[in-house]
Design a protein around this motif. Sequence first.
Motif, short mmCIF file in Angstrom:
data_model
loop_
_atom_site.label_atom_id
_atom_site.label_comp_id
_atom_site.label_asym_id
_atom_site.label_seq_id
_atom_site.Cartn_x
_atom_site.Cartn_y
_atom_site.Cartn_z
N ALA A 7 0.85 -1.20 0.00
CA ALA A 7 0.00 0.00 0.00
C ALA A 7 0.88 1.24 0.00
O ALA A 7 2.04 1.20 0.43
CB ALA A 7 -0.91 -0.01 1.23
N THR A 8 0.31 2.35 -0.46
CA THR A 8 1.02 3.62 -0.46
C THR A 8 0.38 4.65 0.47
O THR A 8 0.97 5.70 0.71
CB THR A 8 1.10 4.22 -1.88
N ASP A 9 -0.79 4.36 1.01
CA ASP A 9 -1.46 5.27 1.93
C ASP A 9 -0.72 5.28 3.28
O ASP A 9 -0.61 4.23 3.91
CB ASP A 9 -2.91 4.84 2.13
N PRO A 10 -0.21 6.42 3.72
CA PRO A 10 0.53 6.46 4.99
C PRO A 10 -0.29 5.97 6.19
O PRO A 10 0.27 5.44 7.14
CB PRO A 10 0.89 7.94 5.16
N MET A 11 -1.60 6.11 6.15
CA MET A 11 -2.45 5.65 7.25
C MET A 11 -2.45 4.13 7.38
O MET A 11 -2.75 3.60 8.45
CB MET A 11 -3.88 6.16 7.07
N ALA A 12 -2.08 3.43 6.32
CA ALA A 12 -2.02 1.97 6.38
C ALA A 12 -1.01 1.51 7.42
O ALA A 12 -1.16 0.45 8.03
CB ALA A 12 -1.69 1.38 5.01
N ALA A 13 0.02 2.31 7.67
CA ALA A 13 1.03 1.97 8.67
C ALA A 13 0.44 1.90 10.08
O ALA A 13 0.97 1.21 10.95
CB ALA A 13 2.18 2.98 8.64
#
Length: 76
Positions: free
Chosen positions: A38-44
């Motif tokens: 994923a590239t969405d920072p919130m996925a972290a």
Amino acid sequence: MAEASLLDLKGLNCPLPVLRTGKALRALAAGDLLIVEATDPMAAIDIPHFCREQGHRLVEEKKEGAVLRFIIARGA
């Protein structure tokens, strides 16, 4: 040996990465591995939290450039 599937979620924004991860995990057998990119920072934040809450094991979490990569073992 556990099966491994790749789920490419690059370009999707919150909440889609965690929702699609959950859907993909439901289709797997206990112990199977899901590799999520994923590239969405919130996925972290969202994906590790989701794993803890749902009883899945986060085997590995890595960041390579803008891509977050998670290896998840499906729980029972």
